[in-house]
Design an enzyme around this catalytic site. Structure first.
Site, PDB file in Angstrom:
ATOM      1  N   ARG A 283       0.880  -1.167   0.000  1.00 38.28           N
ATOM      2  CA  ARG A 283       0.000   0.000   0.000  1.00 38.28           C
ATOM      3  C   ARG A 283       0.915   1.213   0.000  1.00 38.28           C
ATOM      4  NH1 ARG A 283      -1.860   1.407   4.107  1.00 38.28           N
ATOM      5  NH2 ARG A 283      -1.026  -0.169   5.481  1.00 38.28           N
ATOM      6  N   LEU A 386       2.282  -9.488   4.642  1.00 37.73           N
ATOM      7  CA  LEU A 386       1.783 -10.720   4.042  1.00 37.73           C
ATOM      8  C   LEU A 386       2.286 -10.919   2.627  1.00 37.73           C
ATOM      9  CD1 LEU A 386      -1.897 -10.545   5.356  1.00 37.73           C
ATOM     10  CD2 LEU A 386       0.026 -11.805   6.327  1.00 37.73           C
ATOM     11  N   VAL A 387       2.656  -9.806   1.967  1.00 38.81           N
ATOM     12  CA  VAL A 387       3.127  -9.903   0.584  1.00 38.81           C
ATOM     13  C   VAL A 387       4.334 -10.846   0.510  1.00 38.81           C
ATOM     14  CG1 VAL A 387       4.140  -8.598  -1.320  1.00 38.81           C
ATOM     15  CG2 VAL A 387       2.197  -7.645  -0.075  1.00 38.81           C
ATOM     16  N   ALA A 388       5.213 -10.741   1.500  1.00 39.01           N
ATOM     17  CA  ALA A 388       6.406 -11.598   1.524  1.00 39.01           C
ATOM     18  C   ALA A 388       5.996 -13.070   1.511  1.00 39.01           C
ATOM     19  CB  ALA A 388       7.221 -11.291   2.773  1.00 39.01           C
ATOM     20  N   ASP A 508      -2.698 -12.886  57.486  1.00 39.08           N
ATOM     21  CA  ASP A 508      -1.598 -12.026  57.031  1.00 39.08           C
ATOM     22  C   ASP A 508      -2.157 -10.598  56.937  1.00 39.08           C
ATOM     23  OD1 ASP A 508       0.745 -11.081  55.588  1.00 39.08           O
ATOM     24  OD2 ASP A 508      -0.517 -11.211  53.789  1.00 39.08           O
TER      25      ASP A 508
HETATM   26  C1  GDG Z   1      -1.768  -4.684   7.863  1.00 38.39           C
HETATM   27  C2  GDG Z   1      -0.398  -4.495   8.515  1.00 38.39           C
HETATM   28  C3  GDG Z   1      -0.103  -6.976   8.461  1.00 38.39           C
HETATM   29  C4  GDG Z   1      -1.800  -5.593  -2.187  1.00 38.39           C
HETATM   30  N1  GDG Z   1      -1.938  -5.006  -3.370  1.00 38.39           N
HETATM   31  C5  GDG Z   1      -2.969  -5.589  -3.989  1.00 38.39           C
HETATM   32  C6  GDG Z   1      -3.461  -6.579  -3.151  1.00 38.39           C
HETATM   33  N2  GDG Z   1      -2.715  -6.555  -2.042  1.00 38.39           N
HETATM   34  C7  GDG Z   1      -2.897  -7.426  -0.873  1.00 38.39           C
HETATM   35  C8  GDG Z   1      -1.733  -8.341  -0.692  1.00 38.39           C
HETATM   36  C9  GDG Z   1      -1.786  -8.605   0.795  1.00 38.39           C
HETATM   37  C10 GDG Z   1      -2.406  -7.347   1.360  1.00 38.39           C
HETATM   38  O1  GDG Z   1      -2.970  -6.630   0.280  1.00 38.39           O
HETATM   39  C11 GDG Z   1      -1.369  -6.444   2.028  1.00 38.39           C
HETATM   40  O2  GDG Z   1      -1.056  -6.972   3.279  1.00 38.39           O
HETATM   41  P1  GDG Z   1       0.239  -6.552   4.093  1.00 38.39           P
HETATM   42  O3  GDG Z   1       0.379  -7.482   5.226  1.00 38.39           O
HETATM   43  O4  GDG Z   1       1.424  -6.627   3.216  1.00 38.39           O
HETATM   44  O5  GDG Z   1       0.041  -5.041   4.559  1.00 38.39           O
HETATM   45  P2  GDG Z   1      -1.119  -4.058   5.178  1.00 38.39           P
HETATM   46  O6  GDG Z   1      -2.193  -3.795   4.205  1.00 38.39           O
HETATM   47  O7  GDG Z   1      -0.389  -2.857   5.645  1.00 38.39           O
HETATM   48  O8  GDG Z   1      -1.754  -4.821   6.441  1.00 38.39           O
HETATM   49  C12 GDG Z   1       0.516  -5.627   8.093  1.00 38.39           C
HETATM   50  C13 GDG Z   1      -1.535  -7.071   7.959  1.00 38.39           C
HETATM   51  O9  GDG Z   1      -2.301  -5.938   8.372  1.00 38.39           O
HETATM   52  C14 GDG Z   1      -2.214  -8.338   8.475  1.00 38.39           C
HETATM   53  O10 GDG Z   1      -2.239  -8.389   9.865  1.00 38.39           O
HETATM   54  O11 GDG Z   1       0.653  -7.979   7.844  1.00 38.39           O
HETATM   55  O12 GDG Z   1       1.768  -5.486   8.729  1.00 38.39           O
HETATM   56  O13 GDG Z   1       0.175  -3.250   8.171  1.00 38.39           O
HETATM   57  O14 GDG Z   1      -2.620  -9.677   1.104  1.00 38.39           O
HETATM   58  O15 GDG Z   1      -1.906  -9.474  -1.454  1.00 38.39           O
HETATM   59  N3  GDG Z   1      -4.483  -7.368  -3.496  1.00 38.39           N
HETATM   60  C15 GDG Z   1      -5.030  -7.173  -4.716  1.00 38.39           C
HETATM   61  N4  GDG Z   1      -4.617  -6.199  -5.546  1.00 38.39           N
HETATM   62  C16 GDG Z   1      -3.593  -5.411  -5.229  1.00 38.39           C
HETATM   63  O16 GDG Z   1      -3.234  -4.516  -6.020  1.00 38.39           O
HETATM   64  N5  GDG Z   1      -6.045  -7.961  -5.089  1.00 38.39           N
END
Ligand code: GDG
Length: 736
Positions: A283, A386-388, A508
């Site tokens: 994001r 989660l991307v990782a 106590d």
């Molecule tokens: C928060 C925390 C924590 C991204 N671009 C597109 C897309 N995505 C999906 C990815 C992934 C999700 O969005 C992003 O998840 P992240 O974990 O990387 O990051 P945050 O949105 O900041 O989430 C984070 C999470 O909560 C869960 O607890 O990991 O640290 O900040 O699933 O695949 N999906 C689609 N199009 C996109 O362009 N369809």
């Protein structure tokens, strides 16, 4: 039938209104998928904001919206545009988000935001109350709703409530800058179970709870009044199968079925087969370190110019919170950076950065994951990332290299990735080179481990582990074997008391008959306590002993005129029927000269601590020191004392915020047993809160009624939760 209520800022469905018609489409986000096993059938309800403000909701569609949401097991909380501004774009994303991600300078402390945050949290809590019953289980998600647990607890004291924080919990030094820090902690402590992604966030939270609220914490349990709150880490997983299956389907796709993006990616590969694709997806958020990554990429190209035209960086930045000024500035900064670098370095055949500022459909995400040789994720701070995990899950031939920031929660579980510090450009440039040149066998070996772990601990397992832990807790997972002194038990004990012909009571004082004070001298008895003790003391066939670690001077002042029997200094002195104190135990005190200077040096080095000098013991109190520091010093003192004591017959007692050194042959157990031997008693009772009282619980005969105050582990048969309850119990005796 009891149900599960899930509550998050956004609902897992998207409402679309077009031409007056309504569509509710389930969203495919990680949380929504993860909760599938929890949010299923008619036994669960998901409460959240629908995505439409009150102003944007056509009045005539209101009922239809509710109906559509109900079909997906959802119910909405209505929010106005102003509430959304203050609660979501304001307090959540301009105060908490930057603060919890260590961007202190971006954090805005606006009273107006805070007030709206409270109002909106109350709205969510009210919605839970309206939709749930006493026996339901509630799972609250994330930083937008941190006050909800306590708000619900107020109205539903016995409901089981869990909370999960999806972002980091910052260190105490950062968290304490928040003007409403206590309120936020208290809000969270309405829960029975609080979950974090990593042990570090858990540790930070516990440290803030101890320092800011002064609560007792033992391992991962927080003791608050009569409740124990459990804190634990549950690293969130992904829907592994979904990503793996999508990648398999993608690999089987015919040429004709390829997406436009895939065609472009394939063309690129065909035109430059040696060129590596490096991918980053986030994001558009300052916590994700996108601008720094672009700078690091430029640094890499300058340090290793031989890779010009041999690598391409694809950046997918998904629009996010564009109402917040910081995000608008960041967007501008990234646009300019990409423009400048592409302008400066591009050649006829090569653009170093492909930049997409948009959200792509899931299929395109899979195109990117499967086509990229390297995923390069460099958050400056990220709860999990989660991307990782998704990138690794799509690598069905197990090739591909993940470069991941140490500052992401996922780095703790992904040791086989190449971990980097996003602020270290030198290291990143070298790591990129290592990734580009990494042999396939090494890639496969690393990813095999990663994939196995991600497949096992997937998002469903994550959700089930959390719920399992919450359910075990509400089913009364015992922290100790003692039974709670319920009304029924109290009734029975009272009857036994009434029927007995000779009773012996050991009570106590501190933490049992009265609460703790920072200054022990201020914990003097109140009128109600005197009355209660008088009643017991004057009862026929009852021998009452106050039994304490306190010095005899204080008890002489407080109780001698009352003529209560007293044992002080853990059993050194005894006073009966108002007589002067006499030695109960012959003890030697020579060791004190040796130990006192050690304690003094600890007082000098530990602000807020002090020594209490008794006749035959020394106590080092640290109730008023910083709790973590105090514990650390106490451990240190124990080590020093152990080596110093040698063969001396003395022992060290670690009490409640006190380390006490005294002769070994003195303790409350030995003293109470001595008194017990003086006569034939048919009702023996001992109550206390401290470690030092455990000697009584252990040494008194099995027939004795022994009671621990508090919820910590004990040898006592029963426990009561508070000093208030102790008084209720004793009043019951006094009335017999
Ligand atoms: C928060 C925390 C924590 C991204 N671009 C597109 C897309 N995505 C999906 C990815 C992934 C999700 O969005 C992003 O998840 P992240 O974990 O990387 O990051 P945050 O949105 O900041 O989430 C984070 C999470 O909560 C869960 O607890 O990991 O640290 O900040 O699933 O695949 N999906 C689609 N199009 C996109 O362009 N369809």
């Amino acid at each position: 039938m009891s149900k599960t209520i899930i509550i998050s800022n956004r609902l897992p469905v998207q409402l679309q209104i077009s031409d007056g018609g309504l569509n509710a489409i389930p969203s495919v986000g990680g949380l929504a998928t993860g909760m599938k096993s929890v949010h299923s059938g008619g036994e669960s309800l998901w409460i959240g904001w629908s995505g439409l403000t009150e102003e944007d909701t056509p009045a005539d569609l209101e009922k239809e919206i509710d109906k559509a949401l109900k079909q997906h097991g959802c119910a909405k909380v209505n929010l106005t545009t102003k509430e959304m501004e203050g609660f979501y774009f304001g307090f959540s994303n301009r105060t908490i988000w930057p603060l919890f991600h260590y961007f202190l300078e971006y954090s805005e402390f606006e009273l107006e935001f805070w007030n709206i945050y409270k109002t909106v949290n109350q709205k969510f809590a009210d919605a839970i109350i309206a939709h749930s019953n006493e026996g339901d289980t509630i799972w609250v998600h994330d930083y937008q709703l941190m006050l909800v647990p306590q708000m619900v607890r107020k109205q539903r004291p016995n409901t089981s409530i869990g909370f999960f924080l999806h972002i980091p919990f910052p260190s105490y030094e950062i968290f304490r800058t928040l003007p409403w820090r206590e309120e936020v902690l208290e809000g969270l402590l309405g829960s029975d179970l609080i979950g974090f992604h990593t042990y570090d966030y858990e540790r930070h939270f516990l440290s803030s709870v101890r320092r800011l609220l002064g609560l007792d914490v033992s391992f991962n349990d927080i003791y608050l009044d009569h409740r124990v709150i459990k804190v634990d880490s549950f690293p969130m997983g992904i829907d592994y199968k979904k990503f793996k299956d999508a990648a398999i389907a993608h690999a089987q796709n015919t040429k004709e079925k390829r997406s436009d993006l895939q065609i472009k990616l394939d063309d690129h590969k065909a035109s430059a087969p040696d060129t590596k694709l490096i991918l980053s997806i986030d994001r558009l958020d300052y916590s994700k370190g996108i601008a720094k990554r672009i700078n690091a990429f430029e640094y890499f190209l300058n340090k290793y110019p031989e890779y010009k035209e041999k690598v391409r960086l694809i950046i997918l930045a998904v629009p996010s919170r564009s109402n917040v000024p910081q995000y608008q500035l960041l967007k501008k900064e990234i646009d300019e950076l990409v423009g400048r670098i592409n302008g400066e370095l591009s050649t006829v055949n090569w653009t170093p950065i492909w930049y997409f500022y948009r959200s792509l459909p899931f299929e395109n995400l899979i195109d990117l994951y499967t086509s990229s040789d390297i995923a390069w994720l460099t958050p400056l701070r990220d709860g999990m990332n989660l991307v990782a995990k998704e990138y690794i899950a799509t690598r069905i031939d197990k090739t591909g290299v993940l470069i991941l920031s140490e500052m992401a929660g996922s780095a703790y579980e992904m040791n086989e990735a190449l971990l980097i510090n996003p602020n270290n450009f030198e290291q990143q440039a070298d790591t990129l080179k290592k990734a580009i040149t990494m042999p396939k066998e090494e890639q496969i070996a690393r990813n095999m481990f990663l994939q196995n772990r991600l497949e096992r601990y997937n998002v469903e397992v994550w959700a089930n582990e959390f719920m399992g832990s919450l359910n075990r807790k509400s089913e009364g997972e015992q922290t100790h074997k003692s039974k709670k002194m319920s009304e029924a038990i109290l009734e029975k004990v009272g009857e036994k008391y009434a029927k007995s012909s000779k009773r012996l009571l050991f009570l106590d004082y501190d933490g049992t008959l009265t609460g703790f004070h920072k200054d022990p001298q201020k914990a003097s008895p109140d009128e109600e306590l005197y009355q209660l003790l008088d009643d017991l003391h004057n009862q026929e066939n009852t021998t009452l002993f106050l039994i304490s670690g306190r010095d005899k001077q204080t008890f002489t002042k407080w109780f001698l005129h009352k003529k209560y029997n007293m044992i002080v200094e853990h059993g050194v002195w005894i006073s009966r029927h108002g007589e002067e104190f006499k030695l109960l135990e012959q003890v030697k005190g020579e060791w004190m000269e040796k130990v006192k200077p050690v304690l003094e040096s600890f007082v000098d080095r530990t602000p807020g601590s002090f020594i209490e000098e008794k006749n035959y013991s020394l106590a080092w109190h640290y109730r008023s020191t910083d709790p973590d520091f105090g514990e650390k010093r106490a451990t240190e003192l124990n080590t020093v004392l152990t080596s110093l004591i040698g063969n001396d017959d003395i022992s060290v007692l670690n009490g409640n915020k006190v380390v006490e050194i005294k002769s070994s042959n003195v303790n409350k157990g030995r003293a109470s047993v001595r008194i017990l031997g003086e006569d034939d008693y048919d009702f023996v009772f001992a109550i206390g809160d401290d470690w030092t009282d455990e000697f009584m619980f252990q040494e008194l005969p099995d027939s004795a009624v022994t009671v621990k105050v508090g919820l910590k582990k004990t040898q006592a048969k029963y426990h009561v939760e508070s000093t208030k309850r102790v008084r209720t119990l004793l009043k019951r005796f006094a009335a017999k």
